[in-house]
Design an enzyme around this catalytic site. Structure first.
Site, PDB file in Angstrom:
ATOM      1  N   GLY A  43      -7.040   0.413  21.975  1.00 56.07           N
ATOM      2  CA  GLY A  43      -5.653   0.089  22.311  1.00 56.07           C
ATOM      3  C   GLY A  43      -5.395   0.475  23.754  1.00 56.07           C
ATOM      4  O   GLY A  43      -6.272   0.373  24.614  1.00 56.07           O
ATOM      5  N   ARG A  44      -4.179   0.984  24.010  1.00 56.78           N
ATOM      6  CA  ARG A  44      -3.815   1.309  25.399  1.00 56.78           C
ATOM      7  C   ARG A  44      -4.750   2.360  25.995  1.00 56.78           C
ATOM      8  O   ARG A  44      -5.294   2.175  27.092  1.00 56.78           O
ATOM      9  CB  ARG A  44      -2.362   1.809  25.447  1.00 56.78           C
ATOM     10  CG  ARG A  44      -1.328   0.711  25.360  1.00 56.78           C
ATOM     11  CD  ARG A  44       0.050   1.286  25.570  1.00 56.78           C
ATOM     12  NE  ARG A  44       0.312   2.291  24.560  1.00 56.78           N
ATOM     13  CZ  ARG A  44       0.990   2.054  23.448  1.00 56.78           C
ATOM     14  NH1 ARG A  44       1.503   0.871  23.235  1.00 56.78           N
ATOM     15  NH2 ARG A  44       1.182   3.002  22.558  1.00 56.78           N
ATOM     16  N   ILE A  45      -4.940   3.476  25.257  1.00 56.69           N
ATOM     17  CA  ILE A  45      -5.749   4.561  25.832  1.00 56.69           C
ATOM     18  C   ILE A  45      -7.226   4.176  25.864  1.00 56.69           C
ATOM     19  O   ILE A  45      -7.910   4.393  26.871  1.00 56.69           O
ATOM     20  CB  ILE A  45      -5.512   5.882  25.060  1.00 56.69           C
ATOM     21  CG1 ILE A  45      -4.052   6.314  25.234  1.00 56.69           C
ATOM     22  CG2 ILE A  45      -6.467   6.975  25.530  1.00 56.69           C
ATOM     23  CD1 ILE A  45      -3.629   7.512  24.398  1.00 56.69           C
ATOM     24  N   ALA A  58      -4.139  16.814  26.531  1.00 54.87           N
ATOM     25  CA  ALA A  58      -4.761  15.695  27.241  1.00 54.87           C
ATOM     26  C   ALA A  58      -3.715  14.870  27.998  1.00 54.87           C
ATOM     27  O   ALA A  58      -4.001  14.305  29.056  1.00 54.87           O
ATOM     28  CB  ALA A  58      -5.532  14.813  26.261  1.00 54.87           C
ATOM     29  N   ALA A  62      -7.459  11.879  19.667  1.00 50.38           N
ATOM     30  CA  ALA A  62      -6.559  11.034  18.859  1.00 50.38           C
ATOM     31  C   ALA A  62      -5.649  11.934  18.026  1.00 50.38           C
ATOM     32  O   ALA A  62      -4.589  12.354  18.493  1.00 50.38           O
ATOM     33  CB  ALA A  62      -7.381  10.088  18.003  1.00 50.38           C
ATOM     34  N   HIS A  65      -3.957  20.323  22.734  1.00 45.31           N
ATOM     35  CA  HIS A  65      -3.207  19.058  22.711  1.00 45.31           C
ATOM     36  C   HIS A  65      -2.542  18.823  24.082  1.00 45.31           C
ATOM     37  O   HIS A  65      -1.349  18.515  24.163  1.00 45.31           O
ATOM     38  CB  HIS A  65      -2.157  19.072  21.586  1.00 45.31           C
ATOM     39  CG  HIS A  65      -1.784  17.690  21.131  1.00 45.31           C
ATOM     40  ND1 HIS A  65      -1.499  17.379  19.829  1.00 45.31           N
ATOM     41  CD2 HIS A  65      -1.635  16.529  21.830  1.00 45.31           C
ATOM     42  CE1 HIS A  65      -1.185  16.095  19.738  1.00 45.31           C
ATOM     43  NE2 HIS A  65      -1.265  15.561  20.946  1.00 45.31           N
ATOM     44  N   GLU A  94      -2.050  22.384  13.949  1.00 45.28           N
ATOM     45  CA  GLU A  94      -1.711  22.796  15.321  1.00 45.28           C
ATOM     46  C   GLU A  94      -0.478  23.678  15.289  1.00 45.28           C
ATOM     47  O   GLU A  94       0.458  23.352  14.542  1.00 45.28           O
ATOM     48  CB  GLU A  94      -1.453  21.565  16.195  1.00 45.28           C
ATOM     49  CG  GLU A  94      -2.699  20.740  16.408  1.00 45.28           C
ATOM     50  CD  GLU A  94      -2.487  19.552  17.357  1.00 45.28           C
ATOM     51  OE1 GLU A  94      -1.436  19.489  18.024  1.00 45.28           O
ATOM     52  OE2 GLU A  94      -3.380  18.705  17.412  1.00 45.28           O
TER      53      GLU A  94
HETATM   54  N1  LIG Z   1      -4.169  13.990  22.790  1.00 47.26           N
HETATM   55  C1  LIG Z   1      -3.029  13.549  23.262  1.00 47.26           C
HETATM   56  O1  LIG Z   1      -2.352  14.215  24.029  1.00 47.26           O
HETATM   57  C2  LIG Z   1      -2.552  12.173  22.887  1.00 47.26           C
HETATM   58  C3  LIG Z   1      -1.578  11.537  23.657  1.00 47.26           C
HETATM   59  C4  LIG Z   1      -1.196  10.238  23.315  1.00 47.26           C
HETATM   60  C5  LIG Z   1      -1.746   9.614  22.207  1.00 47.26           C
HETATM   61  N2  LIG Z   1      -2.672  10.284  21.456  1.00 47.26           N
HETATM   62  C6  LIG Z   1      -3.283   9.647  20.278  1.00 47.26           C
HETATM   63  O2  LIG Z   1      -4.000   8.496  20.698  1.00 47.26           O
HETATM   64  C7  LIG Z   1      -3.788   7.456  19.744  1.00 47.26           C
HETATM   65  C8  LIG Z   1      -4.023   6.117  20.403  1.00 47.26           C
HETATM   66  O3  LIG Z   1      -3.011   5.897  21.367  1.00 47.26           O
HETATM   67  P1  LIG Z   1      -2.794   4.439  22.010  1.00 47.26           P
HETATM   68  O4  LIG Z   1      -1.576   4.557  22.843  1.00 47.26           O
HETATM   69  O5  LIG Z   1      -4.060   3.936  22.595  1.00 47.26           O
HETATM   70  O6  LIG Z   1      -2.454   3.600  20.692  1.00 47.26           O
HETATM   71  P2  LIG Z   1      -2.567   2.016  20.494  1.00 47.26           P
HETATM   72  O7  LIG Z   1      -1.694   1.720  19.334  1.00 47.26           O
HETATM   73  O8  LIG Z   1      -2.336   1.316  21.773  1.00 47.26           O
HETATM   74  O9  LIG Z   1      -4.098   1.802  20.089  1.00 47.26           O
HETATM   75  C9  LIG Z   1      -4.630   2.208  18.864  1.00 47.26           C
HETATM   76  C10 LIG Z   1      -5.734   1.231  18.509  1.00 47.26           C
HETATM   77  O10 LIG Z   1      -6.342   1.696  17.294  1.00 47.26           O
HETATM   78  C11 LIG Z   1      -6.662   0.533  16.538  1.00 47.26           C
HETATM   79  N3  LIG Z   1      -6.798   0.868  15.122  1.00 47.26           N
HETATM   80  C12 LIG Z   1      -5.833   1.245  14.259  1.00 47.26           C
HETATM   81  N4  LIG Z   1      -6.366   1.447  13.039  1.00 47.26           N
HETATM   82  C13 LIG Z   1      -7.686   1.213  13.151  1.00 47.26           C
HETATM   83  C14 LIG Z   1      -8.777   1.264  12.233  1.00 47.26           C
HETATM   84  N5  LIG Z   1      -8.592   1.615  10.946  1.00 47.26           N
HETATM   85  N6  LIG Z   1     -10.003   0.955  12.686  1.00 47.26           N
HETATM   86  C15 LIG Z   1     -10.199   0.599  13.977  1.00 47.26           C
HETATM   87  N7  LIG Z   1      -9.204   0.517  14.882  1.00 47.26           N
HETATM   88  C16 LIG Z   1      -7.974   0.832  14.466  1.00 47.26           C
HETATM   89  C17 LIG Z   1      -5.509  -0.423  16.789  1.00 47.26           C
HETATM   90  O11 LIG Z   1      -5.878  -1.765  16.504  1.00 47.26           O
HETATM   91  C18 LIG Z   1      -5.241  -0.180  18.269  1.00 47.26           C
HETATM   92  O12 LIG Z   1      -5.941  -1.091  19.091  1.00 47.26           O
HETATM   93  C19 LIG Z   1      -2.332   7.709  19.305  1.00 47.26           C
HETATM   94  O13 LIG Z   1      -2.077   7.137  18.028  1.00 47.26           O
HETATM   95  C20 LIG Z   1      -2.235   9.195  19.269  1.00 47.26           C
HETATM   96  O14 LIG Z   1      -2.598   9.667  17.983  1.00 47.26           O
HETATM   97  C21 LIG Z   1      -3.082  11.537  21.774  1.00 47.26           C
END
Ligand SMILES: NC(=O)c1ccc[n+]([C@@H]2O[C@H](COP(=O)([O-])OP(=O)(O)OC[C@H]3O[C@@H](n4cnc5c(N)ncnc54)[C@H](O)[C@@H]3O)[C@@H](O)[C@H]2O)c1
Length: 331
Positions: free
Chosen positions: A163-165, A296, A245, A294, A275
């Site tokens: 996805g985005r990240i 990142a 994640a 947490h 956490e």
């Molecule tokens: N550590 C941190 O500080 C921090 C900060 C922001 C986000 N995050 C985590 O990162 C995650 C991802 O963020 P994002 O903005 O990229 O989200 P996003 O929604 O843009 O991308 C998530 C991707 O995961 C895919 N996905 C969902 N279920 C799936 C599955 N069962 N199998 C395969 N792919 C699957 C989706 O299709 C999507 O492309 C967030 O949900 C959050 O939990 C962590």
């Protein structure tokens, strides 16, 4: 779903479950706005229930400590929006909010870049044993050739969740001369794949081929323990795992065992099933783990973006304009 029509109040009530000082929140509102600001105390579900009855706007908690449960939502009588000052919003029952016609907004995208930067940093640090050499020097050692320490060029990086990240990680890896695999439930177009220099792989195949695996899927019923004992066993013995994640995406007990037995090189963990990580947690005793609390995504630049996004939505509620970053489909 459409939010119910509501008359503009003469005096707004803004209730914050986040530990912002009331005065800072007041400065957030346009000058001259007649508003009562309430910061929830005690910082519990009961504290929130007691505070939200007259709330026009509720600010979510960026520490995720004060939950906005169905019970809290049912206590709201006229709330127009719940504004979450972070990308994550796991402490909010957004389904219950939708049932009550209350939009929940987050700050999507505000910390994609720092999380991706952290991911690359952590993966390379694991390959180069950076945390371990730091600890060795502090212990009076000088282990120039003490432990396996590899370059990442020509290695394979596996991105789980594109996805985005995940995409930001791929963009950052463009100059590292690595093969970049990705796995996602949805596949972008072949043009997008080519532009980002990535190759699709099934999850088990990715885990078996990658030297560094980074996790970027949301925590959903389908992704809880996505990386379980069976999948950990697919990793190469010198592979590294980066979890930025959610803790629950990995079976932590299975990971602990795999790390103890050196069935993978190491793991960098920014997120945990519980956490804050309890003091003395077994992860803290392992020499092949890099831990961060947490953080990142918590760079100053992201905090500024989050405040700007939250303020912009706050202003939209006050002026009756459509909200952006609504996560629960309430228009
Ligand atoms: N550590 C941190 O500080 C921090 C900060 C922001 C986000 N995050 C985590 O990162 C995650 C991802 O963020 P994002 O903005 O990229 O989200 P996003 O929604 O843009 O991308 C998530 C991707 O995961 C895919 N996905 C969902 N279920 C799936 C599955 N069962 N199998 C395969 N792919 C699957 C989706 O299709 C999507 O492309 C967030 O949900 C959050 O939990 C962590």
């Amino acid at each position: 779903m459409t939010a119910p029509e509501r008359q503009t109040p003469d005096r707004w009530t803004v209730v914050s479950t986040a530990p912002f000082p009331a005065e800072a929140l007041r400065r957030f509102l346009p000058e001259g706005t007649d508003a009562e600001i309430v910061v929830v105390e005690p910082r519990t579900e009961d504290g929130a229930v007691a505070a939200v009855a007259e709330a026009d706007i509720v600010i979510g908690d960026f520490t995720f400590e004060v939950p906005i449960t169905r019970r809290v939502i049912e206590a709201m009588t006229r709330c127009r929006a719940i504004l979450q000052p972070s990308a994550g919003f796991q402490q909010i029952d957004h389904v219950a909010a939708a049932e009550h016609g209350i939009p929940v907004c987050n700050c999507a995208g505000a910390n994609d870049v720092p999380v991706a930067e952290h991911t690359v940093m952590a993966g390379v640090a694991l390959m180069r044993e950076l945390a371990w050499t730091d600890r060795q020097i502090r212990a009076g050692q000088w282990p120039q050739f003490g432990r396996q320490n590899n370059e990442v060029a020509s290695r394979t990086w596996g991105i789980v969740g594109f996805g985005r990240i995940g995409r930001q990680v791929a963009q950052r890896l463009a100059g590292w001369e690595m093969t970049v695999l990705y796995h996602d439930a949805f596949r972008p177009s072949a043009e997008d794949e080519a532009a980002l220099g990535v190759e699709y792989a099934e999850l088990d195949d990715l885990l078996a081929r990658a030297d560094i695996v980074s996790l970027h899927v949301p925590l959903l019923p389908a992704t809880r323990h996505l990386i379980d004992a069976r999948r950990l066993a697919l990793l190469k013995p010198d592979a590294c795992l980066v979890n930025v994640a959610r803790g629950g995406v990995v079976d932590e007990a299975a990971l602990l065992e795999a790390l103890r037995d050196h069935r993978l090189r190491g793991a960098a963990l920014d997120v945990f099933e519980q956490e804050p990580l309890p003091a003395g947690h077994p992860f803290t005793e392992l020499d092949n783990v890099i831990l961060s609390p947490h953080t990142a995504g918590t760079v100053v630049e992201a905090q500024v973006r989050i405040l700007k996004k939250t303020k912009a939505n706050l202003d939209r509620v006050l002026t009756g304009e459509p909200l952006v970053d609504v996560v629960n489909d309430v228009g």
